[in-house]
Design a protein around this motif. Structure first.
Motif, PDB file in Angstrom:
ATOM      1  N   ILE A 108      52.691  46.226  48.145  1.00  0.00           N
ATOM      2  CA  ILE A 108      52.060  47.242  47.805  1.00  0.00           C
ATOM      3  C   ILE A 108      50.898  45.864  46.963  1.00  0.00           C
ATOM      4  CG2 ILE A 108      50.189  48.960  46.658  1.00  0.00           C
ATOM      5  CD1 ILE A 108      52.821  50.439  48.219  1.00  0.00           C
ATOM      6  N   GLY A 109      49.660  45.373  47.424  1.00  0.00           N
ATOM      7  CA  GLY A 109      49.318  44.366  46.123  1.00  0.00           C
ATOM      8  C   GLY A 109      47.808  44.659  45.796  1.00  0.00           C
ATOM      9  N   ILE A 110      46.974  44.024  45.161  1.00  0.00           N
ATOM     10  CA  ILE A 110      45.901  44.263  44.475  1.00  0.00           C
ATOM     11  C   ILE A 110      44.807  43.760  46.380  1.00  0.00           C
ATOM     12  CG2 ILE A 110      45.420  42.288  43.769  1.00  0.00           C
ATOM     13  CD1 ILE A 110      43.689  45.348  43.066  1.00  0.00           C
ATOM     14  N   ALA A 111      44.121  45.329  46.299  1.00  0.00           N
ATOM     15  CA  ALA A 111      43.580  44.927  47.723  1.00  0.00           C
ATOM     16  C   ALA A 111      42.368  44.933  47.808  1.00  0.00           C
ATOM     17  CB  ALA A 111      43.041  45.945  48.681  1.00  0.00           C
ATOM     18  N   GLY A 115      41.221  42.730  38.016  1.00  0.00           N
ATOM     19  CA  GLY A 115      40.562  42.681  36.920  1.00  0.00           C
ATOM     20  C   GLY A 115      41.769  43.267  36.159  1.00  0.00           C
ATOM     21  N   GLN A 116      41.721  43.796  34.873  1.00  0.00           N
ATOM     22  CA  GLN A 116      42.846  44.211  33.988  1.00  0.00           C
ATOM     23  C   GLN A 116      43.276  45.305  34.077  1.00  0.00           C
ATOM     24  OE1 GLN A 116      41.413  44.328  29.904  1.00  0.00           O
ATOM     25  NE2 GLN A 116      43.380  43.550  29.162  1.00  0.00           N
ATOM     26  N   VAL A 117      44.429  45.142  34.424  1.00  0.00           N
ATOM     27  CA  VAL A 117      44.953  47.158  35.053  1.00  0.00           C
ATOM     28  C   VAL A 117      45.176  47.628  33.255  1.00  0.00           C
ATOM     29  CG1 VAL A 117      47.037  47.606  35.234  1.00  0.00           C
ATOM     30  CG2 VAL A 117      46.953  45.455  36.455  1.00  0.00           C
ATOM     31  N   ILE A 118      44.390  48.719  32.651  1.00  0.00           N
ATOM     32  CA  ILE A 118      44.723  49.611  32.058  1.00  0.00           C
ATOM     33  C   ILE A 118      45.858  50.692  31.932  1.00  0.00           C
ATOM     34  CG2 ILE A 118      42.029  49.404  31.756  1.00  0.00           C
ATOM     35  CD1 ILE A 118      41.437  51.741  33.134  1.00  0.00           C
ATOM     36  N   ARG A 119      46.127  50.701  33.406  1.00  0.00           N
ATOM     37  CA  ARG A 119      47.125  52.747  33.121  1.00  0.00           C
ATOM     38  C   ARG A 119      48.091  51.861  34.708  1.00  0.00           C
ATOM     39  NH1 ARG A 119      44.797  57.930  33.509  1.00  0.00           N
ATOM     40  NH2 ARG A 119      43.171  57.372  34.522  1.00  0.00           N
ATOM     41  N   GLY A 213      36.316  51.533  44.655  1.00  0.00           N
ATOM     42  CA  GLY A 213      37.826  52.449  44.776  1.00  0.00           C
ATOM     43  C   GLY A 213      38.641  51.663  45.301  1.00  0.00           C
ATOM     44  N   ARG A 214      38.527  50.066  46.253  1.00  0.00           N
ATOM     45  CA  ARG A 214      40.281  49.402  45.908  1.00  0.00           C
ATOM     46  C   ARG A 214      40.556  49.126  44.980  1.00  0.00           C
ATOM     47  NH1 ARG A 214      37.960  45.451  50.963  1.00  0.00           N
ATOM     48  NH2 ARG A 214      39.911  45.253  51.084  1.00  0.00           N
ATOM     49  N   LEU A 215      39.611  49.012  43.939  1.00  0.00           N
ATOM     50  CA  LEU A 215      40.381  48.554  42.458  1.00  0.00           C
ATOM     51  C   LEU A 215      41.256  49.461  41.743  1.00  0.00           C
ATOM     52  CD1 LEU A 215      37.274  47.785  40.476  1.00  0.00           C
ATOM     53  CD2 LEU A 215      38.505  46.614  40.890  1.00  0.00           C
ATOM     54  N   GLN A 234      47.690  43.535  31.864  1.00  0.00           N
ATOM     55  CA  GLN A 234      47.949  42.844  33.232  1.00  0.00           C
ATOM     56  C   GLN A 234      46.563  42.133  34.149  1.00  0.00           C
ATOM     57  OE1 GLN A 234      51.825  42.320  34.781  1.00  0.00           O
ATOM     58  NE2 GLN A 234      51.190  40.905  36.964  1.00  0.00           N
ATOM     59  N   VAL A 235      46.617  40.984  34.365  1.00  0.00           N
ATOM     60  CA  VAL A 235      45.152  41.258  34.116  1.00  0.00           C
ATOM     61  C   VAL A 235      45.429  40.575  36.127  1.00  0.00           C
ATOM     62  CG1 VAL A 235      42.764  39.571  35.962  1.00  0.00           C
ATOM     63  CG2 VAL A 235      43.961  40.244  33.304  1.00  0.00           C
ATOM     64  N   VAL A 236      45.014  41.038  37.467  1.00  0.00           N
ATOM     65  CA  VAL A 236      45.938  40.859  39.193  1.00  0.00           C
ATOM     66  C   VAL A 236      44.251  41.020  40.144  1.00  0.00           C
ATOM     67  CG1 VAL A 236      47.338  42.382  38.537  1.00  0.00           C
ATOM     68  CG2 VAL A 236      44.919  43.325  39.654  1.00  0.00           C
ATOM     69  N   GLY A 237      44.990  40.147  41.135  1.00  0.00           N
ATOM     70  CA  GLY A 237      43.394  40.104  41.827  1.00  0.00           C
ATOM     71  C   GLY A 237      44.512  39.416  43.029  1.00  0.00           C
ATOM     72  N   GLY A 238      43.670  38.881  43.785  1.00  0.00           N
ATOM     73  CA  GLY A 238      44.101  38.152  44.957  1.00  0.00           C
ATOM     74  C   GLY A 238      45.267  38.403  45.264  1.00  0.00           C
ATOM     75  N   GLY A 239      45.131  36.814  44.598  1.00  0.00           N
ATOM     76  CA  GLY A 239      46.994  36.010  44.180  1.00  0.00           C
ATOM     77  C   GLY A 239      48.192  36.572  44.277  1.00  0.00           C
ATOM     78  N   SER A 240      47.393  37.917  43.138  1.00  0.00           N
ATOM     79  CA  SER A 240      48.517  38.392  42.088  1.00  0.00           C
ATOM     80  C   SER A 240      50.438  38.773  43.279  1.00  0.00           C
ATOM     81  CB  SER A 240      48.407  39.467  41.432  1.00  0.00           C
ATOM     82  OG  SER A 240      47.297  39.582  40.762  1.00  0.00           O
ATOM     83  N   GLY A 241      50.234  39.323  44.216  1.00  0.00           N
ATOM     84  CA  GLY A 241      51.434  39.599  45.115  1.00  0.00           C
ATOM     85  C   GLY A 241      51.806  40.122  45.209  1.00  0.00           C
TER      86      GLY A 241
END
Length: 406
Positions: A108-111, A115-119, A213-215, A234-241
């Motif tokens: 499961i990755g970012i769809a 952005g920045q993960v808060i929780r 909602g996909r965030l 942590q800041v995540v995006g499409g390339g975060s794996g």
């Protein structure tokens, strides 16, 4: 008492003791002669008996001597314990080892745009349901954009209402000749464009809401969380794996390595008993897939054994499996009866003359009852149970039966 006699002028005097001693000496000599005669008679009788038994019947004497010798030889032969194994149903078991893994692993990755993960709301080992939020990403900017689009809908709706009112007034004036039909058509087009802008604004708002909602990272299916690779801030995006890894439904499997001969004997659905390293527990499973290819280097393939969820089944761990691939009729012998050397496995059997014979055998499945013998004996032979290593082929023994098996 003394006696005196006169004979021819000579006087002879005799003592009573001398007379008594002469009588005793005569009796002793007579007894010795009698004993000698008896001994001679007994000796003659013994000689006659020997001639009768040994001289008159030489064949009988020789036969009895031979029998005595044979009995003595047989009594000196070593005693060995033998068993008649018989033949019974033996399950064919294929032993293999392999690695535990999720039967259907879901990375499961970012769809969304990220952005920045808060929780982060779950930990490895947690059960989650379909659609449950696993991690929340900051949505402040996206929320304001959604509000702007919602307001734009209201603006478009107001424009559409105004355009509809102007069209209604123009339709009332056209019959009186105060406005041309061309003006009516323009007002109708303006009304239609305003209504379309309302729909466009609504679609833009729904799109923004969907992106927002996909965030939030959600579980695509119910199952068990295996890995967590994201932390708050942590800041995540499409390339975060891969941020999370799950086992769909919590189902596990053992990917057992087997030789191509064993794979050929397998079929989907057969039972298997799996034991992970570090535990004495055994888990029951079923073969649900047999590899269609064989590794060219190792000459092995993979049999995938499906297992239910249990905390003791940890993906990545090592486990052994006993796969029940069928049954056959075979003799079963204790391990003490099966010997081996550089020529292979063998057993000692006792023939009808009580002599030791070597039989080369092919061993099969090891069962709780002993070792199944695939070829070499039928199960009706008398097989040496113990101390076979001290015997030699052709040796005469005294077999002592233990009893039949299975």
């Amino acid at each position: 008492m003394n006696y005196e006699s006169s004979f021819g002028g000579d006087t002879i005097t005799a003592r009573s003791e001398d007379l008594y001693g002469s009588e005793v000496d005569g009796a002793a000599r007579s007894g010795r002669r009698r004993n000698i005669i008896i001994a001679i008679v007994v000796l003659a009788l013994l000689v006659a008996a020997g001639v009768y038994f040994f001289g008159g019947k030489p064949e009988t004497a020789a036969g009895e001597g031979a029998k005595a010798g044979a009995g003595e030889s047989e009594s000196q032969a070593p005693a060995v314990t033998v068993i008649v194994p018989g033949s019974g149903s033996v399950e064919r078991v294929i032993n293999a080892t392999g690695t535990l893994a999720a039967r259907r692993e879901m990375p499961i990755g970012i769809a969304g745009e990220g952005g920045q993960v808060i929780r982060v709301l779950v930990q490895p080992g947690d059960w989650v349901r379909t659609g449950q939020v696993l991690a929340v990403i900051d949505q402040d900017v996206q929320t304001q954009q959604a509000r702007s689009l919602a307001a734009q809908i209201q603006v478009s709706q107001a424009d559409a209402v105004l355009a509809q009112n102007e069209l209604d007034r123009a339709l009332q004036l056209v019959d009186r000749g105060f406005i041309s039909k061309a003006d009516v058509d323009r007002r109708r087009a303006t009304r239609d464009a305003a209504v379309a802008r309302v729909e466009v604004a609504k679609a833009q708002l729904r799109e923004a809401q969907a992106r927002n909602g996909r965030l939030s990272i959600r579980a695509p299916e119910s199952g068990l969380v295996l890995e967590r690779n994201v932390e708050p801030s942590q800041v995540v995006g499409g390339g975060s794996g891969v941020l999370f890894r799950m086992a769909a439904g919590g189902e596990m499997e053992l990917r057992a390595q087997m030789g191509e001969a064993d794979l050929a004997a397998l079929s989907v659905g057969v039972r298997a008993d799996v034991r992970p390293v570090g535990t004495d527990r055994t888990f029951s499973g079923r073969v649900w897939q047999v590899a269609p290819i064989i590794n060219e280097t190792s000459r092995q393939g993979i049999a995938r054994i499906a297992l239910g969820y249990d905390k003791a089944l940890r993906p990545g761990g090592f486990a052994s499996a006993a796969v029940i691939s069928g049954s056959s009729q075979s003799p079963v012998l204790p391990e003490s009866a099966v010997l081996s050397d550089d020529k292979g496995s063998y057993v000692y059997v006792i023939n009808k003359d009580n002599k030791v014979e070597r039989r080369n055998v092919t061993t099969g499945t090891v069962t709780p009852r002993g070792i199944a013998i695939a070829t070499g004996i039928s199960g009706k032979e008398r097989v040496v149970l113990y101390a076979g290593g001290f015997l030699n082929p052709g040796e005469t023994v005294r077999p002592q039966m233990q009893g039949k098996r299975g």
